[in-house]
Motif scaffolding. Structure first.
Motif, PDB file in Angstrom:
ATOM      1  N   THR A 143      42.503  43.449  43.191  1.00  0.00           N
ATOM      2  CA  THR A 143      42.251  43.797  44.595  1.00  0.00           C
ATOM      3  C   THR A 143      40.846  44.341  44.825  1.00  0.00           C
ATOM      4  OG1 THR A 143      43.142  46.023  44.318  1.00  0.00           O
ATOM      5  CG2 THR A 143      44.693  44.299  45.004  1.00  0.00           C
ATOM      6  N   ALA A 144      40.215  44.842  43.770  1.00  0.00           N
ATOM      7  CA  ALA A 144      38.866  45.413  43.910  1.00  0.00           C
ATOM      8  C   ALA A 144      38.098  45.210  42.617  1.00  0.00           C
ATOM      9  CB  ALA A 144      38.944  46.902  44.236  1.00  0.00           C
ATOM     10  N   ILE A 145      36.816  44.866  42.778  1.00  0.00           N
ATOM     11  CA  ILE A 145      35.919  44.681  41.636  1.00  0.00           C
ATOM     12  C   ILE A 145      34.628  45.423  41.954  1.00  0.00           C
ATOM     13  CG2 ILE A 145      34.643  43.033  40.206  1.00  0.00           C
ATOM     14  CD1 ILE A 145      36.637  40.866  41.382  1.00  0.00           C
ATOM     15  N   ARG A 146      34.188  46.250  41.015  1.00  0.00           N
ATOM     16  CA  ARG A 146      32.910  46.939  41.145  1.00  0.00           C
ATOM     17  C   ARG A 146      32.128  46.691  39.867  1.00  0.00           C
ATOM     18  NH1 ARG A 146      35.188  46.705  45.132  1.00  0.00           N
ATOM     19  NH2 ARG A 146      35.710  48.309  46.647  1.00  0.00           N
ATOM     20  N   ALA A 147      30.942  46.127  40.007  1.00  0.00           N
ATOM     21  CA  ALA A 147      30.104  45.839  38.845  1.00  0.00           C
ATOM     22  C   ALA A 147      28.846  46.689  38.913  1.00  0.00           C
ATOM     23  CB  ALA A 147      29.729  44.358  38.818  1.00  0.00           C
ATOM     24  N   THR A 148      28.388  47.103  37.754  1.00  0.00           N
ATOM     25  CA  THR A 148      27.137  47.836  37.698  1.00  0.00           C
ATOM     26  C   THR A 148      26.309  47.341  36.510  1.00  0.00           C
ATOM     27  OG1 THR A 148      26.113  50.034  37.718  1.00  0.00           O
ATOM     28  CG2 THR A 148      28.093  49.787  36.395  1.00  0.00           C
TER      29      THR A 148
END
Length: 118
Positions: free
Chosen positions: A101-106
Motif C-alpha cells: 500500500t505504500a513505498i518509500r525509497a531513499t
C-alpha cells in the motif's frame, strides 16, 4: 503476516528486475503510493508506469538484506542502472492483505542526476 509481507516485497523486486509488470500488479494495492527522492506516484497505474520507466534503465537489483516487522519491510539493495555506479538504496514498504500500500525509497540521487545531464 511476516511471511506474506516478505513474499510481497520479494515479488515486487523480482517483477521489477524481470520487467514483469503483470506480476508486479499482483502485489500492489489499487491505492498504492510511492515517495522517493526523484518522484512520487499515487495509484497502481502511476506506480507501475514509474517502475516501467526505471526498469528501462535497470541492469540489476542486488538485494543485500530484507528486514520484516509485521506488515512492514525494509529492503536494502544496490540499484544497478545504465551509466552509473550501483546506487545504495533503502526501501520501506507497507503490506496489507498481501498487497503493498505504500513505498518509500531513499538514496543519494546525485549519480543519477549527473548521468541524466550527460
Amino acid at each position: 503476516m511476516t511471511t506474506a509481507t516478505r513474499a510481497s516485497a520479494t515479488t515486487y523486486f523480482e517483477a521489477w528486475r524481470d520487467k514483469d509488470f503483470d506480476k508486479l500488479r499482483t502485489v500492489l494495492a489499487e491505492n498504492v503510493s510511492f515517495r522517493g527522492p526523484m518522484g512520487t506516484a499515487d495509484g497502481i497505474d502511476d506506480c507501475v508506469q514509474g517502475i516501467q520507466q526505471m526498469a528501462a534503465h535497470t541492469i540489476d537489483i542486488d538485494v543485500h538484506v530484507m528486514a520484516v516487522d509485521g506488515e512492514d519491510v525494509i529492503t536494502f539493495y544496490d540499484l544497478q542502472m545504465d551509466g552509473v555506479e550501483p546506487v545504495p538504496t533503502a526501501n520501506w514498504s507497507h503490506v496489507e492483505a498481501g498487497r503493498i500500500t505504500a513505498i518509500r525509497a531513499t538514496f543519494d540521487p546525485r549519480p543519477l542526476l549527473a548521468a541524466a545531464d550527460r
